[in-house]
Every structure is written in structure tokens, then in C-alpha cells.
Design a protein around this motif. Structure first.
Motif, PDB file in Angstrom:
ATOM      1  N   VAL A   1     -37.286  26.173 -31.356  1.00 13.10           N
ATOM      2  CA  VAL A   1     -37.317  25.326 -32.551  1.00 13.10           C
ATOM      3  C   VAL A   1     -38.769  24.923 -32.813  1.00 13.10           C
ATOM      4  O   VAL A   1     -39.606  24.941 -31.910  1.00 13.10           O
ATOM      5  CB  VAL A   1     -36.439  24.068 -32.389  1.00 13.10           C
ATOM      6  N   THR A   2     -39.054  24.560 -34.040  1.00 16.25           N
ATOM      7  CA  THR A   2     -40.404  24.135 -34.407  1.00 16.25           C
ATOM      8  C   THR A   2     -40.450  22.620 -34.524  1.00 16.25           C
ATOM      9  O   THR A   2     -39.684  22.020 -35.285  1.00 16.25           O
ATOM     10  CB  THR A   2     -40.841  24.778 -35.731  1.00 16.25           C
ATOM     11  N   VAL A   3     -41.338  22.006 -33.760  1.00 17.59           N
ATOM     12  CA  VAL A   3     -41.504  20.550 -33.784  1.00 17.59           C
ATOM     13  C   VAL A   3     -42.970  20.246 -34.032  1.00 17.59           C
ATOM     14  O   VAL A   3     -43.838  20.652 -33.242  1.00 17.59           O
ATOM     15  CB  VAL A   3     -41.044  19.909 -32.452  1.00 17.59           C
ATOM     16  N   ASP A   4     -43.247  19.562 -35.137  1.00 18.52           N
ATOM     17  CA  ASP A   4     -44.628  19.218 -35.507  1.00 18.52           C
ATOM     18  C   ASP A   4     -45.522  20.451 -35.540  1.00 18.52           C
ATOM     19  O   ASP A   4     -46.671  20.433 -35.081  1.00 18.52           O
ATOM     20  CB  ASP A   4     -45.210  18.184 -34.540  1.00 18.52           C
ATOM     21  N   GLY A   5     -44.977  21.548 -36.051  1.00 16.19           N
ATOM     22  CA  GLY A   5     -45.752  22.769 -36.187  1.00 16.19           C
ATOM     23  C   GLY A   5     -45.892  23.585 -34.922  1.00 16.19           C
ATOM     24  O   GLY A   5     -46.560  24.609 -34.922  1.00 16.19           O
ATOM     25  N   LYS A   6     -45.259  23.145 -33.823  1.00 17.79           N
ATOM     26  CA  LYS A   6     -45.341  23.862 -32.560  1.00 17.79           C
ATOM     27  C   LYS A   6     -43.980  24.392 -32.151  1.00 17.79           C
ATOM     28  O   LYS A   6     -42.952  23.740 -32.371  1.00 17.79           O
ATOM     29  CB  LYS A   6     -45.877  22.942 -31.460  1.00 17.79           C
ATOM     30  N   SER A   7     -43.961  25.572 -31.549  1.00 20.19           N
ATOM     31  CA  SER A   7     -42.720  26.170 -31.084  1.00 20.19           C
ATOM     32  C   SER A   7     -42.297  25.532 -29.764  1.00 20.19           C
ATOM     33  O   SER A   7     -43.091  25.461 -28.817  1.00 20.19           O
ATOM     34  CB  SER A   7     -42.896  27.677 -30.904  1.00 20.19           C
ATOM     35  N   LYS A   8     -41.079  25.039 -29.696  1.00 19.76           N
ATOM     36  CA  LYS A   8     -40.566  24.370 -28.502  1.00 19.76           C
ATOM     37  C   LYS A   8     -39.219  24.971 -28.097  1.00 19.76           C
ATOM     38  O   LYS A   8     -38.507  25.547 -28.914  1.00 19.76           O
ATOM     39  CB  LYS A   8     -40.371  22.871 -28.769  1.00 19.76           C
ATOM     40  N   MET A   9     -38.887  24.806 -26.808  1.00 19.58           N
ATOM     41  CA  MET A   9     -37.561  25.200 -26.332  1.00 19.58           C
ATOM     42  C   MET A   9     -36.562  24.092 -26.632  1.00 19.58           C
ATOM     43  O   MET A   9     -36.835  22.922 -26.359  1.00 19.58           O
ATOM     44  CB  MET A   9     -37.589  25.443 -24.815  1.00 19.58           C
ATOM     45  N   LYS A  10     -35.423  24.472 -27.148  1.00 19.50           N
ATOM     46  CA  LYS A  10     -34.353  23.507 -27.364  1.00 19.50           C
ATOM     47  C   LYS A  10     -33.416  23.547 -26.159  1.00 19.50           C
ATOM     48  O   LYS A  10     -32.822  24.581 -25.856  1.00 19.50           O
ATOM     49  CB  LYS A  10     -33.573  23.833 -28.633  1.00 19.50           C
TER      50      LYS A  10
END
Length: 378
Positions: free
Chosen positions: A160-169
Motif C-alpha cells: 500500500v502507499t502511505v505518504d507517497g511511500k510503498s509499505k507492507m500492509k
């Protein structure tokens, strides 16, 4: 020949203090400068008693005055060693909570096979049933079992994208968010990593994940008191630790070491308490009978001896093992002895966490600069 104090101070400003990024005057190391005709007396205060550091400082002062003030000056350097004032708790200086995560509780044991992951899973589910937002980080790199217990072994975290960064959900089931190295390996694949690789993987699970808002993050730590534990405690400001043990002497000896690790001066993580697992066995056909297979009240006595809270006891019941293997933890059951036991223990964990937060500042992610701080012998 008369020497000027201001010129001497300017000369001393050319000397840098190792590790501070400041000059000798700016750092406060120069306490006094006195001049008598062609004589100069410089009083220094240093934080280290090391002889070579003191000799170097003395030589630097003499050289600076000879080069920048007067080559014929007679210089005397007096050095006093004053160790910096030690705070009441060296770990509670800069502690900052991770955004969105209120409490980070480490579930640990000195020994393997005492049911630590089972306790972690059921604590998380009971917290969720009580209305808390909960996540589990399975930090047992070499033996991840949380995905099996939550029936998500075949799941994979989404991006997922959080604040423009790709993160693991994190994968979610039973109201609990879960991340584990088990999601990224095959069931029959052994994780053969050295410490630095395991630490890097853990940091990715911690900081490259979109955990969102959590009241509790539970860390399922591996057995022992080794590299993974230090990596976790260097990365995260842990609110407190819960120690799991069975009543038998062999397990208690290792549990004692687990408590001692968190209480080390260089680590200093509050121990919220001890949980006794497999406390007694009650046959299904004889529900009123209790058989103390591994000894009686061993973990309770250990908690009393170490002056840490005893959070409760869990019976040795076949269904708790079956439920974990089936991916449906026992705490999901209603009206059972296991549900009641987990509710009591979870309430105690919450109470101790609240008490800890009311009486102590946030814990700092520890900084280990020398292996001496982690030695079993001071």
C-alpha cells in the motif's frame, strides 16, 4: 612578556573535543585560565579517565598556546576527571513513541517450548475482544509460528502507499494485524541467516509496514537472550516485557535470565510480569482434578523472588494445542476455563502497562556501544 587571557582562550578554541563536534572552550572543558607574567595555568575538566586522552589534551593545549600566543610561554595544564551526571534511568532520556503505536510489549522466554507464541496469540485475541487495536510482530525469525496460529500461513502482505511511500500492509485475522518472516518463506524453507541479515529483515517488518493505529503491538521474541533481542530493543522503544515460563526448574532458570536481560543497566526495559504456562493438567473426564506435572507455582515463586508481578497461570489443556494448530486460538472460545484464564491474565497485563505508563517515562530505544554492557558479569 605578559600573556593575554583572551588570546589564550582563542588559541584553545582551535582544539576540538573528540566525539562532541565542539572546541575545547565551547564544550565547557576549559574551566579556568590564569596568567602570571610568562606562565599560563589552564584548568580542564574531562569526562574520561583514560590516560592517553588526558595526555593528548595536555599536549594539544601546550602546542596551541605556543603556536598561537607565545612560543616561550611556560604552560601548566591541570586536568580533573568528572564523569557526566548519570540520570536516574539512562534509557529514559530520548524515548519517542512510534507514530500510531501506543504500547509495544515484548513477549519473551529464556527457554524454547514453553508456549510463548501460544500465549502471544491468545493475549492478542483477548485484547482485541476487549476492544483494543492490536498487532503482532512475529520476531522469531528462525521459527515463525504466528501465521499458522492465525490461520494465515498462505497469505501474503499487500503493498500500500502511505505518504507517497510503498509499505507492507499486515495480514489481518480475528481482529489482529500480523506480520511475520513466515509470510516471505516457503513452509519447508529454513531461514539460514546470520545476525545482521535477521536484524535487517526485522527492521523492514517494523518500519516498512503500514501498522496504522494500534493500542498494543505484541512482539513474539525467539527463545534466549541473543542478537535478535538486542536488535529489537535497539530499534524500538519497548513499553515493557512479559516473561513466559513453565513451573519446572529448568525453564525457571532460563526465565530468570530472560528477566535479567531486560533489567540489565544498559537495556532497562520494565518487566510487566511473569506468566506461568502449563501450570497444571486437568483431564477432561476429571474437571475438578489438578495434576502439577511440571511442578507447582514455580513461576509464581520466581516472580516473588525477582520482585516482579505474577500475571497469572494457564492450565495444560489439550484443546489449547489443538486450537493453535488449527489456526483458531483458544481465546476465541466462550465460556471455557481457557477463555477465563486468558481474560484474567490479559487484564493484568493491561493494568501493569497502565501503571508503568503512569509511573515511568517512555522507554528509549537502547544504544549499545560496547559488548561489555551485555555481559553476564559486570
Amino acid at each position: 612578556m605578559k600573556l593575554n587571557k583572551e588570546n589564550i582562550l582563542k588559541a584553545l578554541e582551535t582544539i576540538s573535543v573528540a566525539g562532541e563536534g565542539k572546541n575545547m572552550v565551547e564544550s565547557g572543558a576549559v574551566k579556568n585560565v590564569m596568567t602570571f607574567a610568562d606562565e599560563v595555568v589552564v584548568d580542564l575538566t574531562m569526562a574520561t579517565p583514560a590516560m592517553h586522552i588526558k595526555k593528548r589534551a595536555e599536549a594539544d593545549v601546550i602546542k596551541a598556546i605556543h603556536e598561537h600566543v607565545n612560543a616561550d610561554a611556560k604552560v601548566q595544564v591541570n586536568i580533573k576527571v568528572e564523569a557526566p551526571a548519570k540520570p536516574a534511568n539512562p534509557n529514559l532520556i530520548k524515548g519517542k513513541a512510534i507514530p500510531g503505536i501506543q504500547n509495544i510489549v515484548a513477549i519473551a522466554s529464556g527457554k524454547g517450548g514453553v508456549g510463548k507464541s501460544t500465549v502471544t496469540a491468545n493475549l492478542a485475541i483477548t485484547l482485541s475482544k476487549m476492544g483494543f487495536k492490536v498487532g503482532i510482530l512475529d520476531a522469531d525469525i528462525y521459527g515463525p509460528s504466528i501465521p499458522i496460529m492465525f490461520d494465515v500461513a498462505m497469505e501474503r502482505p499487500l503493498s500500500v502507499t502511505v505518504d507517497g511511500k510503498s509499505k507492507m500492509k499486515p495480514v489481518e485475522n480475528y481482529g489482529v494485524k500480523v506480520l511475520s518472516i513466515g509470510f516471505f518463506t516457503k513452509p519447508d524453507q529454513a531461514v539460514i541467516w546470520r545476525g545482521p541479515m535477521a536484524a535487517k529483515a526485522l527492521n523492514q517488518l517494523i518500519f516498512d509496514a503500514a501498522w496504522g493505529e494500534l493500542d498494543f503491538m505484541l512482539l513474539d521474541l525467539p527463545p534466549g537472550t541473543g542478537d535478535i533481542h538486542l536488535s529489537i530493543m535497539q530499534s524500538l522503544p519497548i513499553t515493557g516485557a512479559v516473561i513466559v515460563s513453565t513451573p519446572q526448574t529448568v525453564a525457571l532458570a532460563d526465565a530468570k535470565k530472560g528477566v535479567a536481560m531486560f533489567q540489565q543497566e544498559s537495556i532497562d526495559v520494565p518487566v510487566l510480569g511473569v506468566i506461568e504456562n502449563m501450570s497444571y493438567f486437568t483431564p477432561e473426564e476429571l474437571p475438578d482434578n489438578k495434576y502439577y506435572i511440571f511442578g507447582k507455582e514455580g513461576a509464581k515463586n520466581l516472580a516473588d523472588d525477582l520482585n516482579v508481578p505474577f500475571l497469572g497461570a494457564l492450565p495444560l489443556v489439550q484443546s489449547i494445542r489443538e486450537a493453535g494448530d488449527a489456526g483458531h486460538p483458544a481465546a476465541l472460545q466462550t465460556g471455557t476455563i481457557l477463555e477465563n484464564a486468558f481474560i484474567e491474565i490479559t487484564k493484568n497485563v493491561v493494568s501493569e502497562t497502565v501503571r508503568r505508563n503512569e509511573t515511568l517515562p517512555p522507554t528509549e530505544a537502547i544504544k549499545i556501544t560496547t559488548m561489555a554492557g551485555c555481559s553476564a558479569v559486570k
